[in-house]
Design a protein around this motif. Sequence first.
Motif, mmCIF file in Angstrom:
data_model
loop_
_atom_site.group_PDB
_atom_site.id
_atom_site.type_symbol
_atom_site.label_atom_id
_atom_site.label_comp_id
_atom_site.label_asym_id
_atom_site.label_seq_id
_atom_site.Cartn_x
_atom_site.Cartn_y
_atom_site.Cartn_z
ATOM 1 N N GLY B 314 0.830 -1.178 -0.129
ATOM 2 C CA GLY B 314 -0.048 0.206 -0.077
ATOM 3 C C GLY B 314 0.928 1.297 0.061
ATOM 4 O O GLY B 314 0.531 2.365 -0.796
ATOM 5 N N ILE B 317 2.473 1.771 -3.484
ATOM 6 C CA ILE B 317 1.516 2.162 -4.184
ATOM 7 C C ILE B 317 1.215 3.299 -4.277
ATOM 8 O O ILE B 317 1.068 4.122 -5.416
ATOM 9 C CB ILE B 317 0.386 1.212 -4.251
ATOM 10 N N TYR B 321 1.977 6.547 -7.016
ATOM 11 C CA TYR B 321 1.117 7.506 -7.578
ATOM 12 C C TYR B 321 1.616 9.025 -7.364
ATOM 13 O O TYR B 321 1.320 9.731 -8.261
ATOM 14 C CB TYR B 321 -0.309 7.466 -6.760
ATOM 15 N N LEU B 382 -8.673 11.970 -13.734
ATOM 16 C CA LEU B 382 -8.413 10.816 -14.716
ATOM 17 C C LEU B 382 -7.616 9.877 -14.498
ATOM 18 O O LEU B 382 -7.693 8.573 -14.628
ATOM 19 C CB LEU B 382 -7.617 11.394 -15.963
ATOM 20 N N ALA B 384 -7.356 8.691 -11.374
ATOM 21 C CA ALA B 384 -8.414 8.081 -10.403
ATOM 22 C C ALA B 384 -9.107 7.262 -11.091
ATOM 23 O O ALA B 384 -9.499 5.943 -10.978
ATOM 24 C CB ALA B 384 -8.869 8.780 -9.278
ATOM 25 N N ILE B 385 -9.948 7.715 -12.226
ATOM 26 C CA ILE B 385 -10.800 6.979 -12.975
ATOM 27 C C ILE B 385 -10.406 6.113 -13.879
ATOM 28 O O ILE B 385 -10.744 4.995 -13.805
ATOM 29 C CB ILE B 385 -11.678 8.004 -13.855
ATOM 30 N N LEU B 388 -9.396 2.854 -11.589
ATOM 31 C CA LEU B 388 -10.504 2.163 -11.632
ATOM 32 C C LEU B 388 -11.125 1.288 -12.732
ATOM 33 O O LEU B 388 -11.224 -0.114 -12.633
ATOM 34 C CB LEU B 388 -11.620 3.033 -10.646
ATOM 35 N N VAL B 392 -11.298 -2.927 -13.572
ATOM 36 C CA VAL B 392 -12.217 -3.590 -13.776
ATOM 37 C C VAL B 392 -12.108 -4.406 -14.969
ATOM 38 O O VAL B 392 -12.301 -5.461 -15.111
ATOM 39 C CB VAL B 392 -13.628 -2.749 -13.740
ATOM 40 N N ALA B 395 -9.527 -7.236 -14.455
ATOM 41 C CA ALA B 395 -10.169 -8.193 -13.752
ATOM 42 C C ALA B 395 -11.150 -8.987 -14.502
ATOM 43 O O ALA B 395 -11.377 -10.383 -14.394
ATOM 44 C CB ALA B 395 -10.939 -7.598 -12.731
ATOM 45 N N MET B 396 -11.769 -8.432 -15.521
ATOM 46 C CA MET B 396 -12.605 -9.216 -16.504
ATOM 47 C C MET B 396 -12.166 -9.990 -17.250
ATOM 48 O O MET B 396 -12.440 -11.066 -17.976
ATOM 49 C CB MET B 396 -13.622 -8.122 -17.364
ATOM 50 N N LEU B 399 -7.833 -12.056 -14.150
ATOM 51 C CA LEU B 399 -7.069 -11.627 -13.133
ATOM 52 C C LEU B 399 -7.938 -11.399 -11.656
ATOM 53 O O LEU B 399 -8.794 -10.973 -11.813
ATOM 54 C CB LEU B 399 -6.166 -10.591 -13.254
ATOM 55 N N ASP B 400 -7.292 -11.905 -10.592
ATOM 56 C CA ASP B 400 -7.867 -11.425 -9.230
ATOM 57 C C ASP B 400 -7.784 -9.989 -9.202
ATOM 58 O O ASP B 400 -6.832 -9.116 -9.716
ATOM 59 C CB ASP B 400 -7.304 -12.161 -8.041
ATOM 60 N N PHE B 401 -8.537 -9.269 -8.201
ATOM 61 C CA PHE B 401 -8.788 -7.815 -8.209
ATOM 62 C C PHE B 401 -7.543 -7.279 -7.857
ATOM 63 O O PHE B 401 -6.921 -6.213 -8.445
ATOM 64 C CB PHE B 401 -10.062 -7.475 -7.229
ATOM 65 N N TYR B 402 -6.852 -7.725 -6.788
ATOM 66 C CA TYR B 402 -5.449 -7.227 -6.239
ATOM 67 C C TYR B 402 -4.490 -7.157 -7.444
ATOM 68 O O TYR B 402 -3.808 -6.089 -7.798
ATOM 69 C CB TYR B 402 -4.942 -8.046 -5.227
ATOM 70 N N PHE B 405 -5.389 -4.556 -9.998
ATOM 71 C CA PHE B 405 -5.415 -3.077 -9.626
ATOM 72 C C PHE B 405 -3.855 -2.893 -9.557
ATOM 73 O O PHE B 405 -3.094 -1.850 -10.257
ATOM 74 C CB PHE B 405 -5.730 -3.259 -8.145
#
Lengths: 462, 462
Positions: B314, B317, B321, B382, B384-385, B388, B392, B395-396, B399-402, B405
């Motif tokens: 965390g 990361i 950023y 932008l 941040a968006i 996210l 998503v 992940a589709m 891959l797992d979410f973590y 991301f």
Amino acid sequence: MVFALLALIVFKDKTVTQFVYSGLLSFVLAAIIYVRYHKAKLTKLFYREALAFASFTWFVVGVLGAFPILFITDAGFTDAVFESISAMTTTGATILVGLDNMPKSFLLYRQFLQWMGGLGIVIFVVAILPMLNVGGMRLLRAETPGPIKNDKLAPRVSSTTRYLWLVYVVLTLLCAACYWLAGMSGFDALAHSFTTVSTGGFSPYDGSMGHFDNHWILAIADVFMLLGAISFALHYNNFTRRALRGYWQDEETRWMLISVAAISFILFLFVFNHGVHDSVSESISQALFHVISFMTSTGYGADDLSAWPAATAGLLIMASYMGGCAGSTAGGSKFIRNILTVRILRQQMMQAIHPQAILTVRYQGKVVKNDVVLAVMGFMLLVAISSLVLTVLLAMTGLDFYSAFTAVVACINVLGPGFGEVSSNFIPVSDTGTWILSFAMILGRLEYFTVLTLLLPKFWRD
Amino acid sequence: MVFALLALIVFKDKTVTQFVYSGLLSFVLAAIIYVRYHKAKLTKLFYREALAFASFTWFVVGVLGAFPILFITDAGFTDAVFESISAMTTTGATILVGLDNMPKSFLLYRQFLQWMGGLGIVIFVVAILPMLNVGGMRLLRAETPGPIKNDKLAPRVSSTTRYLWLVYVVLTLLCAACYWLAGMSGFDALAHSFTTVSTGGFSPYDGSMGHFDNHWILAIADVFMLLGAISFALHYNNFTRRALRGYWQDEETRWMLISVAAISFILFLFVFNHGVHDSVSESISQALFHVISFMTSTGYGADDLSAWPAATAGLLIMASYMGGCAGSTAGGSKFIRNILTVRILRQQMMQAIHPQAILTVRYQGKVVKNDVVLAVMGFMLLVAISSLVLTVLLAMTGLDFYSAFTAVVACINVLGPGFGEVSSNFIPVSDTGTWILSFAMILGRLEYFTVLTLLLPKFWRD
Ligand SMILES: [K+]
Ligand SMILES: [K+]
């Protein structure tokens, strides 16, 4: 409190003394606060006092509401306060397990607490928030379709409260009646109507809405969650004018409904392709219900989401960040801000192509003023920054990153359920982490600025 | 290409023909592009063409650079393009494993590609980006301490390129010399200097900087990663004036150094308390190195981070950023924007307390104009968006979410390594996912607006 005591007599379980104790305690504390704040109250509020008052109210009421939880369940003080704040802010995250075996009076108290929280929120966001200079809500004030345009806080609050009560109670009774007709017991229908219209999401059952295994009930929940996530001022206007068309004419409501349809469709395709449910109708019902539950920040569940493909979590998290409409009980960023953000960013890109052009952002046909644009962008940035910082802090208390992130999403968007370790309850979170999340719920509920302003050293200095 | 061919002769391995093929292919493609764009080029560029030109250049050069990777390794086309774009954008994410056994000429080619990418980036961000109306970089243009103030793109690019070359080569040679003195072989010293100054992070070893197990080398890397993350225009000015103080007088550099110190200190406390390393000096060295590596978006590793407590991910990361300084090879949001964002949000909160006051945001002593404020906030939103939405989408793809991301974080911030499934390489990502991430690298590298503007239907219409 009186309501809870009355409920006791009906259910005749052995929690009477605990409620009496909590009632007395609350009464004493409330009396102290009343005396302390009576003179400064409402009529002469300055911005600074209003900001502090709003934040402290939610915290104090959270502590007061915690006493019955502390006395009746085996939760500690930290957890009881978390549960109470979760109710008051209509978050619906829980540290309780084994609800099915708890006294019914207590369960109804918990549902009622969330319903009261929902009403408090509606009054806050419709009457008080537009008066504070935070988060672009001056726009809402100008656009509010409600009858209240008074600039003084005290008359505004009391006159607004009257009509909001009416709308809120009517919706709740309608919801309860529909649930009852669809086959719920009277207790279940009332208990769930309390947390549907308030988009709270508490349920007296560990299985949440999945307990009933009934698609009619899910469909009723869909409708009333959406109604709870639409501006209550808009409800009032449409009720009095008997104009159903008013909902579609409202840009915010329209885009929320379009987004619900679009994301549900994607989720449906995804869930159906992965064969989570065999039938098309079952898949549609489940996809629609969960998208609405997450987008309106209700947080009801009706299925074991851990059996769904991993990407659904991402879609639902995105939906929960979007939120409902301003002036409702829903959490998240609110659609008015989503719409403006998209338009602002598009305008900036257009400006990159046509540097000389003078481009404006419009909402509901009117040009949006520059300070509103700044406030909306500031709000959205605070959502992003708070998400990241709180996730890191929570991860430091020992949660894995995914659980920490989804716990923060669940709390700042006043959604309720997380994923990973916190998918069914928040028991795995440490005491420090629980306080962080309690803070996160109030932060998100009071739209960031209200709380964060108090953390400025300057706030207290002059 | 010529450089790669020369390198071949030195190392005498069997990859000569592959390089010749790729060289010829690149030459033909480059010739076509040159003929096609010659007339429209540079002198008469409009904003629209400049935006399209920048995005397509990175993509085309990415494809060209992929041929040697395609011919020499057993990577497919998708993976080869990913690796090449990863080099060109100085991301440093890799789909290769078993580097230690690959031909040395190929490894040096890969390092060199990243070095060239870094130079391309410096020219882009110092000379071209401030001319485009995107992401608040007009501020940088006004504030740029460099000697170039020309408003015409072509003379600006050529005169800027000359002095940037100089700074870039001097820093690289200094870095290589220091590595060599600290015990690296000549090959290793050169190869790593290529990817330190460019904050790229490729290494010819699977173990990255951990391969050497030498704290002097980490310390040298610390210094040169930071130098690579400081504005190259500022370097030039300070070199010519021989004024080391200039770094501290620059608000952006100062806050980057303060942030490095603060986050390293937190990470050190955390790592030391969890007993990852026994000695204090080892813990400090590792904490500092990783914070600098992530904040400057270099992405070197020197330890098995999966053995560190989960919260370190965390923190790192968050550092990534933040990013480095504008006008450097570093990725992330850049400190100039971090500073402005904090000040804008603080100003908005102050405004909530004092609604009548007229408050402004200042940077480097000057009042920041309103359009710059908007552009900075738009950029941050932008980030941040995009984070996210891309998570998503990824992940589709399974891959797992973590992992999804952190893969997105690694690519949009041009950082390199992720966590979870993508902690050592990006092989677990599907083909679709790899293309999404290739897009993400170019998106982040070209500061969002440049690429996203091309996606507006309006861009192509009139
Ligand atoms: K909720
Ligand atoms: K990198």
